[in-house]
Structure formats: C-alpha cells, structure tokens
Design a protein around this motif. Structure first.
Motif: not given
Ligand SMILES: [Zn+2]
Lengths: 395, 138
Positions: B16, B34, B45-48, B52-55
């Motif tokens: 990360e 994001c 972090t691996p999500a926003c 909560r977007s993973r992009e």
C-alpha cells in the motif's frame, strides 16, 4: 439507557508499590496489585473467573508491558471462564470496559482488570529514547508515518495538537503549566506520589524544552507500579467488603479513523468521541460531576478531557484551568487529587480509575476530598486512544 | 538546503505504501485517491473510507501544502538525528484535511507559522524518498 444494564460494578481496587527504579519486574508488581485488589474486594483468587488487561503481549520494550493477562493468570493459577487483553481498544481501560459487558452477560462473575508498568527500572539501563526506538530496524504501522521524521515520541505527536489548540483558541503555556502545578500540589498529599516538592510557574517555564510547546514538566514520569480493579456482577457483591461503585455510564466510541494526524478537527481528540457516547448513556450531565481524574500523560491531555467532557466550552479549557484553588481537595471541582501521572508517576491510565474509586469510598486519607462526593468522571488516554467512565457511589 | 541528519529510521515499505515512499525518485508526491468519489486520502488503504469503493490507488498530487500544526523537537531521540528540528503536520492543497506528518526544511525555526505555504522536496535514503516540505519561494 444504562451502561451494561447496570449489572457491572467496581468491588475493589489495589496497587503495588509505586516508585522510581524499584528494581522489581512488572510481573512481580502486577501480582502484588492483583492480590491487593482481590483482598480489597473481600474475595480470594479462586473467586476471580475473568481477567482483562492492557496492552497484552505487544512488541514494545522499556517496561511498557509490565505483565500480560497470561502472566498474571499463570502466576496466580487463576481458573478463568473469560480472559482477554488488547491494545486496539478504548484507551488503556478498553478491556476493563469489555469486562463490564462480560460480567453483565454472565461470561464471568468477578474480573481482575489490571495495568502494570516498570518503565523506570527497565529504562534506567537503556535510556528512554532507546527504549522507544532502539529495537527497530524499520518503522512499521502508524510509526512509519512519524519516526522517519524524527517524531519518535507522543511528546511530538501530541505537541502538535497542543500547538494547534494554542493557534486556534489562544491557549498559553502558563495555562498548561497550571495542570502541572495542580498535579504537583495535589501529589504532596499522596504518600505514593513520586514528585512532591512544590512547583512554581517559574520552575515550569524554566524547565528544558522537549518538543514545543511541551517542556519537561508537561510530560509525565516513567514509573514502576501496577494497578488492579475488580469488576463484579452486581448480584455477586452482597456481603463483600465495600459498597459497590456503579458504572453510571462509559464511553468506548470512535467515530473517525484511528489516526494521529487525520482527525477532522485537530483541536479535538478521540476523548471527544468517548465523552459524547458516555453522556448519551446517562441522564446525568457535566454539572452533576463532583470531581474528575483526567489523563495527563501530557498537561495538554487534561485540558483535552476538560474540553471533551464539556466542563469548559470548547476552546476554553486553558481559561477553565486558571483558578487553581478550585482543583485541590478543598476546591469545588477537584482534579487529579493523587497528582496524576505528571507527579504521581506514569501508571498508564489505571491510576485515574483507582483514585476515583478511593475518593468515592472516602478512603483517600490525607488527600480525601473535603466535600461529600458521589459522582466522578474518569477520562483515560490521548490522541486516538480514549476511554472514559462516569462512576457513582450509591446512597 | 538544510543539511540532512546522519540517521533516519526508515519506514517499512508495504504494497500500500510503496508508491508513496518511492514517488520521489521521479519527483512525484503520490497520494491515494478514490476513482469513484475522487477524494484524496492518506494514509493509503485498500478501500475508500468515504464511499467504500475498492477502486483506489496512488495519483500524483501537486506537492503544495499548508502548515496545519508544528512542534520544535528539542530532545535527542535518535543518535545521528540531532535536535532542534521542526516536525509538522501539513495539509495538502489538493484536498483540505488530507495531511502528512513531515519535517520542515530550509526554514528558520522562528519563521514557522500555521498557514504557511510549503512545497515538497524529497530526501533519498536506501529504497525510500522521504517527502519533506520547505517554504514556497516568495
Ligand atoms: Zn470514494
């Protein structure tokens, strides 16, 4: 709307010897505090069926981990229906608050909750700076964002919050100094306190700088000592030594990311989240609080708790602290009657719980608060670490 | 240029954080952003955390920031990193509230103030490029 349906109470407290360079292990001190607390409650080790501690076996040197939950279980042969430790929790008292829920729900009946440190003895050999960073080859976790920039200590991290509060709200060093002077004055009446010689504002301002705006006397003192608190299910306290203390409400909330620099408002801390949650759980208000024990790993943190609990309007904690007579045992709002960690020694959070209980039971000896006290606010932690309790003596 | 300390305890580089710690090689301050809500955030972090977007992933930020808070460290925490030095929290111009803890360099300690405009400068050590900040030239 009561904390764990009012089923958990505090039935006893105990401490080990407290001091500088006692030459004893944190394990040994932890056992002493545990046995003292168990006896104080009128229980025996066989009655203890739960154990909770902070921080557990984390990778920290320099006496930060005095004793883990299993250290004390093993030494005392405790048979446990429930046990835990943790560092990702609501300040140093997070697992103590968990213990309340556990006794309320029947997982345990009498829980030993404790914190032990032996930082003075352990750091005497290596020095504090080495204790913090000496064992690392690379900085990881949240420290990766701070240690490469020489921000090794909470004095640096919390110093920046204090500086921002000064910038936004006009807080002065003299106002922070009042926290240190109050602690020192109150410590003079505590036979277990480490520093008791009177401190003047001149002494405070003249001490060497650690990290602006913090000088030496803004920082607490590494100490050796352990504190234990017995959490019991209310029905199980009939016939015990002490009238149980009610945990009127508590706060273990965190509404933002756990962070030392990303909190939306840098003039608040996690203390504000837990205080908000605590007040939401009771019909009592800040006006009902008779006295407070407020974390003081740094002077500024006591001011943060004053701000968080709403004893002063947001931004006015420094002004609130100006009338020092109010905060002694004879004042109308005693704060840190034991001398806090600044003068009493860095027992890391649990000392504030201990002092609140002792005062509520009327057992504080020479430093007993003059007026009758029924309600205490206890705030523990700093930065993103925070937990709090509102304790009440019944009848 | 303020002379760099002889020693810095370097950060562990993770999947990360690699973009952040190595962006300086090409002079880039790489901050997670994001792709859904377009907000920047830090640390990576691996999500926003907002939508909560993973992009999510690193993008090149302006490198301009404002001092939000600071402390003048006077205690010798590390051999080879002598005090005094300024540790600061700076807020990125790209998005208020996205902050880095860093050192202020090329600036007299007494000149540091909250609100001061600063810009990134990198200090290369081993496999990392530490983003430090200096006053924006008037
Ligand atoms: Zn998003």
């Amino acid at each position: 709307m009561t904390f764990v349906e009012n089923r958990a109470v505090i039935s006893g407290v105990g401490q080990s010897a407290i001091g500088r360079k006692l030459g004893r292990s944190g394990w040994d001190l932890g056992v002493e505090a545990a046995l003292n607390a168990i006896a104080d409650a009128g229980l025996t080790p066989d009655d203890i069926d739960g154990v909770a501690s902070y921080p557990g076996p984390v990778g920290a040197e320099g006496g930060f981990v005095g004793a883990t939950t299993h250290d004390i279980r093993n030494a005392l042969g405790l048979k446990s229906s429930w046990y835990t430790s943790g560092v990702e929790t609501a300040g140093q008292i997070g697992t103590l608050l968990d213990a309340c829920a556990m006794v309320a729900s029947g997982r345990a009946t009498h829980v030993l909750a404790f914190r032990s440190v032996w930082e003075s003895t352990a750091q005497a050999a290596m020095g504090r700076a080495k204790a913090i960073t000496g064992h690392m080859t690379r900085a990881s976790g949240h420290t990766a964002w701070r240690l490469p920039f020489g921000a090794a200590s909470a004095a640096n991290w919390i110093g920046m919050y204090a500086q921002r509060y000064m910038h936004e709200h006009g807080l002065t060093r003299e106002q922070m100094g009042n926290v240190a002077i109050n602690a020192r004055r109150n410590a003079a009446l505590n036979p277990n306190a480490i520093f008791t010689a009177p401190m003047t504002m001149e002494d405070y301002l003249g001490a060497r700088m650690i990290s602006w705006p913090f000088g030496l006397f803004d920082c607490d003192i590494p100490a050796d000592g352990a504190t234990a608190i017995i959490i019991s299910r209310r029905e199980a306290t009939a016939g015990l030594r002490r009238p149980p203390l009610t945990i009127e409400s508590a706060g273990s909330a965190m509404y933002e990311r756990h962070s030392w620099d990303q909190r939306n408002d840098l003039t608040t801390m996690a203390a504000h989240d837990v205080a908000r949650a605590m007040w939401a759980g009771t019909s009592l208000t800040a006006a009902d609080v008779d006295f407070a024990t407020l974390y003081d790993g740094f002077t500024y943190l006591t001011l943060q708790w004053i701000d968080a609990f709403g004893f002063a309007e947001h931004g006015k904690a420094g002004v609130f602290m100006e009338d020092l007579d109010r905060f002694s045992k004879d004042g109308d709002f005693p704060i840190n009657t034991h001398g806090g960690q600044l003068s009493g020694g860095r027992l890391h959070g649990y000392g504030f719980v201990h002092e609140a209980c002792v005062q509520l039971w009327g057992d504080a000896g020479e430093r007993q608060i003059t007026k009758d006290v029924e309600v205490a606010a206890v705030g523990v932690g700093g930065g993103p670490e925070a937990g709090c309790m509102l304790l009440r003596r019944e009848g | 240029m303020t002379s760099p300390p002889a020693f810095r305890l370097l950060p562990e580089v993770t999947p990360e954080t690699e973009a952040f710690w190595t962006g300086g090689e090409t002079g880039e301050l790489r901050i997670y952003r994001c792709r859904s809500c377009r907000h920047w955030f830090h640390p990576p972090t691996p999500a926003c955390f907002r939508c909560r977007s993973r992009e999510v992933g690193p993008e090149v930020a302006s490198g301009r920031a404002t001092v939000a808070a600071y402390t003048v460290n006077q205690h010798p925490w590390f051999d080879g990193f002598p005090p005094p030095y300024v540790v600061a929290i700076v807020e990125l111009d790209d998005e208020p509230g996205v902050r880095l803890t860093t050192n202020l360099v090329d600036c007299a300690i007494e000149d540091v103030v909250v609100g001061m405009p600063v810009e990134v400068v990198f200090e290369h050590r081993d496999d990392v490029w530490l983003p430090l900040f200096r006053p924006v030239a008037a």
